[in-house]
Motif scaffolding. Structure first.
Motif, short mmCIF file in Angstrom:
data_model
loop_
_atom_site.label_atom_id
_atom_site.label_comp_id
_atom_site.label_asym_id
_atom_site.label_seq_id
_atom_site.Cartn_x
_atom_site.Cartn_y
_atom_site.Cartn_z
N THR A 143 14.52 22.86 -35.41
CA THR A 143 15.65 23.02 -34.49
C THR A 143 15.24 22.45 -33.15
OG1 THR A 143 16.25 25.07 -35.64
CG2 THR A 143 17.28 24.65 -33.49
N PRO A 144 15.51 21.19 -32.88
CA PRO A 144 15.06 20.58 -31.63
C PRO A 144 15.85 21.11 -30.43
CG PRO A 144 16.48 19.07 -32.82
CD PRO A 144 16.26 20.25 -33.73
N ILE A 145 15.26 20.96 -29.24
CA ILE A 145 15.97 21.26 -28.00
C ILE A 145 16.78 20.02 -27.63
CG2 ILE A 145 15.73 21.91 -25.58
CD1 ILE A 145 13.01 23.09 -26.26
N LEU A 146 18.09 20.15 -27.61
CA LEU A 146 18.94 19.01 -27.32
C LEU A 146 18.84 18.61 -25.85
CD1 LEU A 146 22.14 19.99 -29.35
CD2 LEU A 146 20.17 18.64 -30.08
N GLY A 147 19.11 17.34 -25.57
CA GLY A 147 19.10 16.88 -24.19
C GLY A 147 17.71 16.49 -23.72
N VAL A 148 17.60 16.19 -22.42
CA VAL A 148 16.34 15.76 -21.82
C VAL A 148 16.09 16.58 -20.56
CG1 VAL A 148 16.50 13.41 -22.72
CG2 VAL A 148 17.50 13.95 -20.50
N HIS B 104 12.66 33.86 -22.84
CA HIS B 104 13.37 32.71 -22.29
C HIS B 104 13.85 31.76 -23.39
CE1 HIS B 104 14.37 29.37 -19.64
NE2 HIS B 104 14.23 30.20 -18.63
N PRO B 105 15.07 31.24 -23.28
CA PRO B 105 15.57 30.30 -24.30
C PRO B 105 14.73 29.04 -24.43
CG PRO B 105 17.39 31.14 -22.99
CD PRO B 105 16.13 31.63 -22.33
N TYR B 106 14.07 28.62 -23.36
CA TYR B 106 13.22 27.43 -23.46
C TYR B 106 12.01 27.71 -24.35
CZ TYR B 106 10.28 23.47 -22.14
OH TYR B 106 9.49 22.35 -22.17
N THR B 107 11.40 28.88 -24.18
CA THR B 107 10.29 29.26 -25.05
C THR B 107 10.77 29.35 -26.50
OG1 THR B 107 9.39 30.58 -23.23
CG2 THR B 107 8.46 30.95 -25.41
N GLU B 108 11.94 29.94 -26.68
CA GLU B 108 12.52 30.03 -28.03
C GLU B 108 12.72 28.64 -28.62
OE1 GLU B 108 16.86 31.24 -29.78
OE2 GLU B 108 15.96 32.64 -28.34
N GLY B 109 13.16 27.70 -27.78
CA GLY B 109 13.37 26.34 -28.26
C GLY B 109 12.08 25.64 -28.62
N LEU B 110 11.03 25.85 -27.82
CA LEU B 110 9.73 25.24 -28.14
C LEU B 110 9.21 25.74 -29.48
CD1 LEU B 110 7.86 25.37 -24.69
CD2 LEU B 110 8.86 23.36 -25.80
N LEU B 111 9.31 27.05 -29.70
CA LEU B 111 8.83 27.62 -30.96
C LEU B 111 9.70 27.19 -32.13
CD1 LEU B 111 7.97 31.20 -29.66
CD2 LEU B 111 6.35 29.46 -30.38
N GLY B 112 11.00 27.03 -31.89
CA GLY B 112 11.90 26.59 -32.95
C GLY B 112 11.69 25.15 -33.35
N SER B 113 11.03 24.38 -32.48
CA SER B 113 10.77 22.97 -32.77
C SER B 113 9.52 22.77 -33.62
CB SER B 113 10.62 22.19 -31.47
OG SER B 113 11.80 22.28 -30.69
N LEU B 114 8.78 23.86 -33.87
CA LEU B 114 7.55 23.76 -34.65
C LEU B 114 7.85 23.76 -36.14
CD1 LEU B 114 5.16 26.29 -32.85
CD2 LEU B 114 4.98 23.81 -32.85
N PRO B 115 7.10 22.99 -36.91
CA PRO B 115 7.23 23.09 -38.38
C PRO B 115 6.82 24.49 -38.84
CG PRO B 115 6.02 21.11 -37.75
CD PRO B 115 6.14 21.95 -36.52
N ALA B 116 7.56 25.05 -39.79
CA ALA B 116 7.26 26.38 -40.30
C ALA B 116 6.37 26.26 -41.54
CB ALA B 116 8.54 27.13 -40.64
N GLN B 117 5.52 27.27 -41.72
CA GLN B 117 4.67 27.31 -42.90
C GLN B 117 5.30 28.22 -43.95
OE1 GLN B 117 0.71 28.43 -41.82
NE2 GLN B 117 0.27 26.52 -40.77
N GLY B 118 5.11 27.87 -45.19
CA GLY B 118 5.57 28.73 -46.27
C GLY B 118 7.05 28.66 -46.53
N GLY B 119 7.74 27.65 -45.98
CA GLY B 119 9.16 27.50 -46.24
C GLY B 119 10.03 28.56 -45.61
N VAL B 120 9.55 29.20 -44.52
CA VAL B 120 10.35 30.24 -43.88
C VAL B 120 11.59 29.64 -43.23
CG1 VAL B 120 10.32 32.02 -42.09
CG2 VAL B 120 8.31 31.64 -43.52
N ARG B 121 11.44 28.45 -42.60
CA ARG B 121 12.56 27.80 -41.95
C ARG B 121 12.82 26.48 -42.65
NH1 ARG B 121 10.69 28.13 -37.15
NH2 ARG B 121 9.84 26.02 -37.01
N ALA B 122 14.07 26.22 -42.98
CA ALA B 122 14.40 25.05 -43.79
C ALA B 122 14.28 23.75 -43.00
CB ALA B 122 15.82 25.18 -44.35
N ARG B 123 14.59 23.77 -41.68
CA ARG B 123 14.56 22.55 -40.91
C ARG B 123 14.18 22.86 -39.47
NH1 ARG B 123 20.46 20.11 -40.75
NH2 ARG B 123 19.40 18.75 -39.25
#
Length: 365
Positions: free
Chosen positions: A267-272, A246-265
């Motif tokens: 990616t919040p879920i836009l909107g409310v 589900h894209p919502y699950t993908e968004g929740l995981l994308g909002s987490l800080p990454a360890q080891g510099g895997v993700r540069a920034r």
């Protein structure tokens, strides 16, 4: 048969502005000795669902079924529910400071809970049991601290008191509502360690309500992702983290800080999240979804099997074949959703957050 079987649970409240649908068709199972995590943003219906199961949503309109060890809880009499709450289903509430009575010593409150369910236990015996429980959950000098008031404990210690009270009668199911909220990471780890140890010792099943995916990764066996009162995805923990649909699950995981510099920034879920009084037509997540297409805005997707996995369900119209879903995910990451689709039809007027647009023909399963 599972210890707890919830089917099509619906909870609504009448408000001056209209009917608020707090829980919409939620279903899940909890097996003995296992941990089910329910995650989602604030207001997604996590706490309301579990409070309804135990009869704590007074005034709500409730339908559906919640069968606990053969006993139907929805519509059960107050006497039946009082006999189950505390004795067989323990509860750790979100805010221990407001859950513990400020005028009474913590030991007295545990003693009263024990004797409310078993009048055959003497006050002295219940007090000894309370001191033992406080020691088990890691409160130092438990024999003397049993006579302290809640305000004399730190946040982490109050949470331990709540765990001790919830486990006083060795319940077979423990509902933990945000047990680590507002605790620092060290205390959080200690509280989770206490819960794991008690689960291993007594074989207790746990429903863990949280928005902290780190806690989910550490504690859960299965995960239900809720949004706008409904289940968006349901899967075993590892599947949810490494092969979510589900894209919502993908968004929740994308909002987490990454360890080891895997993700540069991040990616919040836009909107409310949408209003539960005036839900949008179709998928409730469609207004915030970067993959949304026409069908998402007109038809509500059912919770269905994905990736040919009988333990993995998702309420989304995106392809249920793993390779096709991963291709869309990769294309979105590259900001090139259109290129990966052949024979693109007229695009939607609303672009995705990555600057690409999609049509119903492009992503229909």
């Amino acid at each position: 048969m599972s210890l707890l079987e919830v089917r099509d649970l619906r909870v609504a409240f009448n408000t001056p502005d209209g009917v608020l649908e707090a829980v919409r068709g939620l279903s899940f199972d909890v097996d003995r000795g296992s941990t089910l995590a329910i995650v989602g943003e604030s207001g997604s219906g996590k706490s309301v669902a579990t409070q309804t199961i135990t009869g704590l949503t007074t005034g709500a309109r409730v339908t559906g079924s919640a069968r606990f060890d053969g006993t139907e809880l929805i519509g059960a009499s107050p006497e039946v529910l009082r006999g189950i709450r505390g004795a067989r289903i323990g509860m750790i509430f979100q805010d221990p400071l407001s859950s513990l009575h400020p005028y009474y010593k913590v030991g007295w409150q545990i003693v009263e809970m024990i004797r409310a369910h078993d009048r055959g236990v003497s006050t002295d015996a219940a007090r000894r049991r309370a001191a033992e429980l406080l020691a088990v959950v890691g409160i130092p000098h438990a024999q003397s601290r049993i006579d302290d008031y809640p305000h004399q404990f730190s946040g982490g210690m109050r949470q331990r008191v709540m765990i001790a009270m919830a486990m006083a009668l060795d319940p077979v199911l423990l509902i933990a509502d945000e047990p680590t909220t507002a605790l620092d990471v060290t205390v959080q780890a200690q509280v989770l360690s206490v819960m794991r140890r008690l689960q291993e010792e007594f074989g207790t099943a746990i429903i863990l309500i949280t928005h902290d995916l780190g806690v989910v990764a550490e504690m859960s066996d299965e995960v239900v992702v809720m949004y706008a009162g409904a289940a968006m995805e349901r899967a075993p923990r590892r599947t949810l983290f490494y092969a979510n649909h589900h894209p919502y699950t993908e968004g929740l995981l994308g909002s987490l800080p990454a360890q080891g510099g895997v993700r540069a920034r991040l990616t919040p879920i836009l909107g409310v999240p949408p209003s539960l009084i005036d839900l949008p037509q179709g998928c409730p997540f469609a207004p915030r979804c970067p993959y949304a297409f026409d069908r998402c805005r007109s038809e509500t997707p059912p919770l269905r099997r994905v990736f040919d996995d009988p333990d993995h369900d998702s309420a989304c119209w995106l392809p249920t074949v793993l390779s096709e879903r991963e291709a869309l995910r990769s294309a979105r990451a590259q900001g090139d959703l259109e290129r990966i689709q052949a024979g693109a039809a007229e695009p939607l007027s609303r672009p995705t957050t990555e600057g690409a647009s999609m049509t119903a023909d492009e992503v229909s399963p």
